[in-house]
Design an enzyme around this catalytic site. Sequence first.
Site, mmCIF file in Angstrom:
data_model
loop_
_atom_site.group_PDB
_atom_site.id
_atom_site.type_symbol
_atom_site.label_atom_id
_atom_site.label_comp_id
_atom_site.label_asym_id
_atom_site.label_seq_id
_atom_site.Cartn_x
_atom_site.Cartn_y
_atom_site.Cartn_z
ATOM 1 C CE LYS A 53 -4.111 -1.823 0.458
ATOM 2 N NZ LYS A 53 -5.398 -1.725 0.013
ATOM 3 C CG ASP A 61 -9.622 -2.102 -6.140
ATOM 4 O OD1 ASP A 61 -11.040 -2.804 -5.657
ATOM 5 O OD2 ASP A 61 -9.718 -2.258 -4.895
ATOM 6 C CE LYS A 74 -10.789 -5.009 -3.568
ATOM 7 N NZ LYS A 74 -10.510 -4.137 -3.029
#
Length: 331
Positions: A152, A226, A248
């Site tokens: 990250k 994403d 997801k």
Amino acid sequence: MTATRSLSIMGESLPLKTPFRISRGVKNTIDTIVANISESGVTGRGEGIPYPRYGQTVESALIEANSVSHKITEHYGREALLTLLPPGPARNALDCALWDIEARISGQSVASMMGIAKLEPLATAVTISLDEPEVMAKAAAKLAYCPVIKVKVDEHNPEDCIKAVRDQAPKARLIVDPNESWSFDLLDKMQNFLADARVALLEQPLAAGADEALKGFSPAVPICADEVFHSADDLDHIADRYQVINIKLDKTGGLTAAIDIMKQARSLNLSIMVGCMVCSSLSLAPAFHLAAQADFVDLDGADWLVHDRNDGMLLDNGILHPPSATFWGGP
């Protein structure tokens, strides 16, 4: 005569072992909703993670799920659920609970229902949250034997953070995730560095509403959509900007929709990552079934919890083992 079916839906708050930091902020707990569908002496379970980035809360997800509770108890199935609720964590929790109970009543596992002969352990990304480079280096040293590491970063010193991790984990496959924090100028500037650092994937570098510049851009490493990607309706937007999508279940609204999205994405020559929110093994188990057919796997969400679900999934040195049949998806 149709068996009686009952549904309970509740919210939970699960504490994390350590703070989870990304470019947008820090989490110390996660909020979830859990759906339990019971019939004929068995119960199917599903979990959803409301995400503030998309304006979701436990309260809003519970309202959504409860709005169709009478349909679930009337034996409406997964396909009907697609028309009853929009994509999101409420539909995900209900959809996954329906898969689970269908497997238990039918005596056929979810893997068999999906045409998977046997679930095998998968190499998953393990995440190093955003921090000072020296702190991230220490975290990477503990994960050096893991095959895949997600790093990250934000717009401040991303090179130093990535280098700190790469130096400690020279053999790992690296995924770098700025969580929408980079400008296009920074993205362009980082290309040679990302290639030299042997980064395998760059996830959502630009803000979801600011990715027009990716049209015609030839990245040194594949770029994964994403935050900009939720459902099949987004695929046309994705196809000329990104090379990979992160599926997801909390965004697609369950495994049923995700299976169809994977097929459509493959037809567009997009590669697939299967990811998760920070979550428990109850979220990971259905995603694991989809991840068996993915190019990248990012399912370490339960590893952040102080306590996972009883009989939850085992993550060992970056290898995630399948859920037990008694936990989720078994007959």
